[in-house]
Write a protein that holds these residues in place. Structure first.
Motif, PDB file in Angstrom:
ATOM      1  N   ARG A 164       2.724  -5.861   7.208  1.00  0.00           N
ATOM      2  CA  ARG A 164       1.162  -4.723   7.263  1.00  0.00           C
ATOM      3  C   ARG A 164       0.581  -4.814   8.126  1.00  0.00           C
ATOM      4  N   ARG A 168      -1.245  -0.269   7.266  1.00  0.00           N
ATOM      5  CA  ARG A 168      -0.496   0.740   6.518  1.00  0.00           C
ATOM      6  C   ARG A 168       0.876  -0.502   6.241  1.00  0.00           C
ATOM      7  N   ASP A 205       1.949   3.528  -8.310  1.00  0.00           N
ATOM      8  CA  ASP A 205       1.089   2.461  -7.673  1.00  0.00           C
ATOM      9  C   ASP A 205      -0.108   3.156  -7.337  1.00  0.00           C
ATOM     10  N   ARG A 206      -0.110   4.451  -7.824  1.00  0.00           N
ATOM     11  CA  ARG A 206      -1.198   5.512  -7.327  1.00  0.00           C
ATOM     12  C   ARG A 206      -1.890   4.495  -6.810  1.00  0.00           C
ATOM     13  N   GLY A 207      -2.053   4.470  -5.371  1.00  0.00           N
ATOM     14  CA  GLY A 207      -3.157   3.962  -3.965  1.00  0.00           C
ATOM     15  C   GLY A 207      -2.815   2.732  -4.862  1.00  0.00           C
ATOM     16  N   HIS A 208      -2.749   2.200  -5.521  1.00  0.00           N
ATOM     17  CA  HIS A 208      -3.030   0.195  -5.908  1.00  0.00           C
ATOM     18  C   HIS A 208      -3.072  -0.461  -4.968  1.00  0.00           C
ATOM     19  N   GLY A 210      -0.446   0.477  -1.849  1.00  0.00           N
ATOM     20  CA  GLY A 210      -0.049   1.874  -0.668  1.00  0.00           C
ATOM     21  C   GLY A 210       1.073   1.866  -0.685  1.00  0.00           C
ATOM     22  N   ASP A 212       2.970   4.303  -2.544  1.00  0.00           N
ATOM     23  CA  ASP A 212       3.626   5.369  -2.490  1.00  0.00           C
ATOM     24  C   ASP A 212       3.011   6.107  -1.301  1.00  0.00           C
ATOM     25  N   GLU A 213       2.349   5.893  -0.328  1.00  0.00           N
ATOM     26  CA  GLU A 213       1.924   6.135   0.784  1.00  0.00           C
ATOM     27  C   GLU A 213       2.935   6.636   2.409  1.00  0.00           C
ATOM     28  N   ARG A 249       5.035  14.445  -4.903  1.00  0.00           N
ATOM     29  CA  ARG A 249       6.531  14.657  -3.602  1.00  0.00           C
ATOM     30  C   ARG A 249       6.536  16.439  -3.523  1.00  0.00           C
TER      31      ARG A 249
END
Length: 501
Positions: A164, A168, A205-208, A210, A212-213, A249
């Motif tokens: 990270r 990010r 992932d749904r932001g858990h 990250g 998926d970002e 997406r």
């Protein structure tokens, strides 16, 4: 140096500088007198170590030479090796339009299973999973590279794929122990004869975490690194995502990643993407086969085969619900239901994947974490796989897909399989459908019939042969033979093989 055909060969290099992972540090150009050239990308493997992996598919002399625009010390190395035949069959690819075969021509009949989060489990669960699925006879495993989050996820892994930076994930800084673990996982499956169906991106992932970002550029960096590491393993399949439409997406972005994957994979592995609600356009040229979720396509005859007509490619129904004990509608099939749906898929000319959704001791599910299998379906699906591998035809195709009330599949005038459903009638009159196109049966053709009990796992050769006495426009019959008595109300299929004319 001699090397066995289809086995990965690994070349190691020591660089003079650390090349950023967002570029290709080096490539190796492999050349063969008749097979031509293959440019294979390399990857960083920690420190100043770089590797290139290549699986030759032609016997004879190969030469190689390294190239690098990033580090002069990685360029200009060269060598040669001899490739000899062996026991390996090579990568699985599309064959006979709707089916699969290894590179050496050996048919491959996928009977796979699912353990999405297996890669991220601790021992002994991690190793138990490979043993369990291989011992059960499954020959394909679907699993995710990125860790899963959400319902029934009871384990957070220690290793993540990237470091990270600034809050990010930095795809230019892959975590080497993570990817070495991935290498080892794929190798372990290969040793047990299991194809590794690698789910590249993660919709859960749904932001858990990250993961998926990632941006499109970050997708590309990760994709190139993943392909460079895994492509040489002959038993790899690529799937862009499970339930891609849950990862919000644009469709064009998925199209671009798929095209890029086809472009950069030097070994030409199978490629697909799996849906949730919205079907993907599997007519895309980068897609080799359709990987489909549909809860009802295999609950009745005549449905799943329509996907073949639409896409003109192999169809793998990778989720037809699971055998389990949870209240969710996708996870509460009985073993008999799941086995029945596999046989419906089979005579539709398609393939299917298994999964178990029994709640485990940890509170998770086998289809999430892996481990030992609990259900009654795996033994019956191993039996189905044995039936498929005994076929004398490339695969099963619907004979008369326009209007055959018995949905018989096979290759006309050679071999047929008829599934009579979960509850067989008391008797069967010898009758074959006539398809278009296809070789027409002729009066005097002689057949042997095997009665297959799909639940009790028995194959019984009928003690008499059948000879066609009447061939009509749409059907052919043996009118002189008495009807074949069947084990009434059992789940029964018939294998009908021509043995003479």
């Amino acid at each position: 140096m001699s090397h066995e055909r289809y086995r990965p060969i690994e070349l190691s290099f020591e660089g003079g500088v650390v090349v950023p992972a967002d570029s290709t540090p080096l490539s190796v150009r492999f050349a063969h007198e008749s097979a031509g050239e293959r440019l294979v990308p390399g990857f960083w493997d920690g420190g100043r170590t770089y590797r290139v992996r290549f699986a030759p598919e032609e016997a004879g002399t190969w030469t190689w030479r390294s190239e690098s625009a990033e580090d002069d010390s990685l360029a200009g190395a060269e060598g040669r090796f001899e490739v000899v035949g062996g026991e390996q069959r090579g990568p699985v690819r599309v064959a006979s339009r709707f089916h699969f075969a290894h590179a050496d021509g050996t048919p491959f009949r996928p009977v796979g299973t699912t353990a999405y989060n297996w890669l991220h489990q601790d021992e002994p669960l991690y190793s138990q999973t490979v043993d369990a699925i291989a011992d059960a006879g499954f020959n394909k495993l679907r699993f995710m590279v990125f860790p899963q989050a959400g319902g029934y996820i009871e384990h957070t892994p220690e290793l993540f794929p990237f470091e990270r930076t600034g809050g990010r994930w930095d795809v230019t800084r892959p975590v080497i122990p993570f990817f070495r673990r991935l290498d080892a996982a794929v190798e372990a499956l290969g040793r047990r004869g299991v194809q590794a169906d690698v789910l590249i991106f993660n919709a859960y992932d749904r932001g858990h975490f990250g993961l998926d970002e990632l941006t499109e550029d970050e997708d590309d960096v990760y994709l190139r690194y993943l392909v460079a590491r895994l492509s040489a393993f002959p038993h790899v399949w690529w799937s862009l995502c499970n339930e891609f439409d849950q990862l919000k997406r644009p469709r064009q972005r998925w199209d671009g990643v798929g095209r890029r994957l086809a472009e950069i994979d030097p070994h030409g592995h199978l490629r697909s993407i799996h849906n949730w609600i919205e079907l993907y356009d599997y007519n895309q040229s980068w897609v080799t086969h359709a990987s489909i979720q549909n809860g009802s396509a295999t609950t009745g005859f005549g449905r799943a085969n329509l996907y073949r007509d639409v896409y003109g490619k192999p169809v793998v129904l990778d989720e037809i619900k699971y055998e389990g004990d949870i209240p969710d509608r996708w996870g509460g099939l009985t073993a008999r239901q799941l086995v029945h749906q596999f046989w419906v898929a089979t005579v539709a000319g398609c393939y299917a994947s298994h999964g178990e959704s029994f709640v485990t001791e940890s509170g998770s599910l086998h289809m999430v974490e892996g481990g030992r299998l609990r259900g009654e379906s795996p033994a019956r699906l191993r039996f189905l796989r044995a039936i498929l591998e005994d076929l004398v035809v490339p695969g099963l195709d619907p004979i008369d897909k326009w209007d055959d009330p018995w949905y018989v599949a096979g290759v006309s005038r050679r071999q047929y399989v008829q599934y009579l459903g979960a509850s067989a009638p008391p008797a069967w009159e010898f009758r074959l459908p006539i398809g278009f196109p296809g070789e027409r049966p002729e009066i005097g053709d002689v057949f042997e019939v095997d009665v297959i009990d799909t639940w009790n796992m028995t194959v019984t050769r009928v003690g008499r042969r059948f000879t066609l006495t009447e061939v009509l426009r749409n059907d052919a019959y043996d009118r002189d033979s008495a009807p074949l008595e069947l084990p009434q109300d059992e789940a029964v299929a018939l294998r009908i093989t021509r043995v003479g004319a």
